[in-house]
Design a protein around this motif. Structure first.
Motif, PDB file in Angstrom:
ATOM      1  N   ASP A   1       5.899  -6.795  -7.143  1.00 25.57           N
ATOM      2  CA  ASP A   1       5.769  -5.380  -6.768  1.00 25.57           C
ATOM      3  C   ASP A   1       7.114  -4.702  -6.505  1.00 25.57           C
ATOM      4  O   ASP A   1       7.162  -3.507  -6.266  1.00 25.57           O
ATOM      5  CB  ASP A   1       4.805  -5.185  -5.606  1.00 25.57           C
ATOM      6  CG  ASP A   1       5.221  -5.854  -4.321  1.00 25.57           C
ATOM      7  OD1 ASP A   1       6.291  -6.486  -4.275  1.00 25.57           O
ATOM      8  OD2 ASP A   1       4.451  -5.761  -3.351  1.00 25.57           O
TER       9      ASP A   1
ATOM     10  N   ASN B   1       9.594  -1.645 -11.014  1.00 17.64           N
ATOM     11  CA  ASN B   1       9.177  -0.256 -11.181  1.00 17.64           C
ATOM     12  C   ASN B   1       7.719  -0.205 -11.671  1.00 17.64           C
ATOM     13  O   ASN B   1       7.391  -0.817 -12.683  1.00 17.64           O
ATOM     14  CB  ASN B   1      10.112   0.424 -12.182  1.00 17.64           C
ATOM     15  CG  ASN B   1      10.044   1.918 -12.120  1.00 17.64           C
ATOM     16  OD1 ASN B   1       9.100   2.498 -11.580  1.00 17.64           O
ATOM     17  ND2 ASN B   1      11.041   2.565 -12.665  1.00 17.64           N
ATOM     18  N   PRO B   2       6.824   0.479 -10.944  1.00 16.99           N
ATOM     19  CA  PRO B   2       5.388   0.465 -11.269  1.00 16.99           C
ATOM     20  C   PRO B   2       5.010   0.857 -12.701  1.00 16.99           C
ATOM     21  O   PRO B   2       4.068   0.268 -13.237  1.00 16.99           O
ATOM     22  CB  PRO B   2       4.771   1.430 -10.253  1.00 16.99           C
ATOM     23  CG  PRO B   2       5.690   1.367  -9.090  1.00 16.99           C
ATOM     24  CD  PRO B   2       7.067   1.201  -9.690  1.00 16.99           C
TER      25      PRO B   2
ATOM     26  N   PRO C   1       2.463  -2.378 -13.406  1.00 21.75           N
ATOM     27  CA  PRO C   1       1.372  -1.830 -12.607  1.00 21.75           C
ATOM     28  C   PRO C   1       0.411  -2.887 -12.057  1.00 21.75           C
ATOM     29  O   PRO C   1      -0.429  -2.570 -11.218  1.00 21.75           O
ATOM     30  CB  PRO C   1       0.654  -0.904 -13.590  1.00 21.75           C
ATOM     31  CG  PRO C   1       0.929  -1.501 -14.933  1.00 21.75           C
ATOM     32  CD  PRO C   1       2.314  -2.092 -14.834  1.00 21.75           C
TER      33      PRO C   1
ATOM     34  N   PRO D   1       2.136  -1.170  -5.309  1.00 25.00           N
ATOM     35  CA  PRO D   1       3.236  -0.556  -6.064  1.00 25.00           C
ATOM     36  C   PRO D   1       3.950   0.503  -5.225  1.00 25.00           C
ATOM     37  O   PRO D   1       3.318   1.241  -4.489  1.00 25.00           O
ATOM     38  CB  PRO D   1       2.535   0.073  -7.269  1.00 25.00           C
ATOM     39  CG  PRO D   1       1.137   0.296  -6.825  1.00 25.00           C
ATOM     40  CD  PRO D   1       0.832  -0.788  -5.824  1.00 25.00           C
TER      41      PRO D   1
ATOM     42  N   CYS E   1       1.424  -7.215 -18.621  1.00 24.95           N
ATOM     43  CA  CYS E   1       2.316  -7.447 -17.476  1.00 24.95           C
ATOM     44  C   CYS E   1       2.635  -8.933 -17.346  1.00 24.95           C
ATOM     45  O   CYS E   1       3.781  -9.298 -17.040  1.00 24.95           O
ATOM     46  CB  CYS E   1       1.694  -6.918 -16.191  1.00 24.95           C
ATOM     47  SG  CYS E   1       1.599  -5.117 -16.136  1.00 24.95           S
TER      48      CYS E   1
END
Length: 172
Positions: free
Chosen positions: A95, A98-99, A103, A108, A149
């Motif tokens: 976390d 950068n979101p 994500p 976040p 991700c």
């Protein structure tokens, strides 16, 4: 909270797993990338009063990741500083990224480094002879239905630890 327990803050059995001494001495900790300055309840006064080297997230862009990595290694390995350490451990929460790039995390926060910046920061730390290991936490697969991700995190780790892949997941 986990860091506070590791350095012996708090009146709980978890903060005293090794008896009176903390698991980790505060002077042997470097906290990089904290972005919670707007959260007054988050223990800022305790952190400021501790011997922990706190390098907030803004410093990554202001100083640059290479300077932050060098300052971290200087703090952890220099004689007269904390040079008596036999090694150090790297803990990375996903976390912090950068979101828009990451994500798939539960908490976040706006801003944060990119994957590329983290590779530049972590590579000299993870490849240092006194580095004992690295752990990656806070990734939530339930928030990553296409596993993009997960692929980014795997590429980050492969690049930092082995340098065998490009950051987009293709073999280099």
């Amino acid at each position: 909270m986990c860091l506070a327990l590791a350095v012996g803050r708090g009146d709980t059995p978890l903060a005293r797993l090794t008896g009176d001494a903390p698991l980790v001495r505060g002077k042997d900790v470097v906290l990089i990338g904290r972005r919670d300055a707007a959260e007054p309840w988050y223990g800022h006064a305790a952190l400021a009063a501790s011997p922990i080297l706190d390098i907030p997230g803004a410093a990554l862009s202001e100083r640059g990741v290479a300077d932050v990595a060098a300052a971290t290694l200087q703090h952890l390995t220099s004689p007269g500083s904390n040079g008596e350490l036999r090694g150090f451990w790297i803990h990375l929460d996903a976390d912090v990224i950068n979101p828009p790039v990451m994500p798939a995390v539960d908490s976040p926060e706006p801003g944060g480094p990119t994957i590329e910046e983290l590779v530049d920061l972590l590579t000299p730390l993870a490849r240092h002879p006194q580095a004992l290991g690295l752990e990656l936490t806070i990734y939530d697969p339930g928030l990553d239905p296409d596993r993009s991700c997960a692929t980014r995190l795997l590429s980050l780790l492969e690049n930092v630890l082995l340098g065998v892949r490009s950051l987009d997941g293709r073999v280099a």
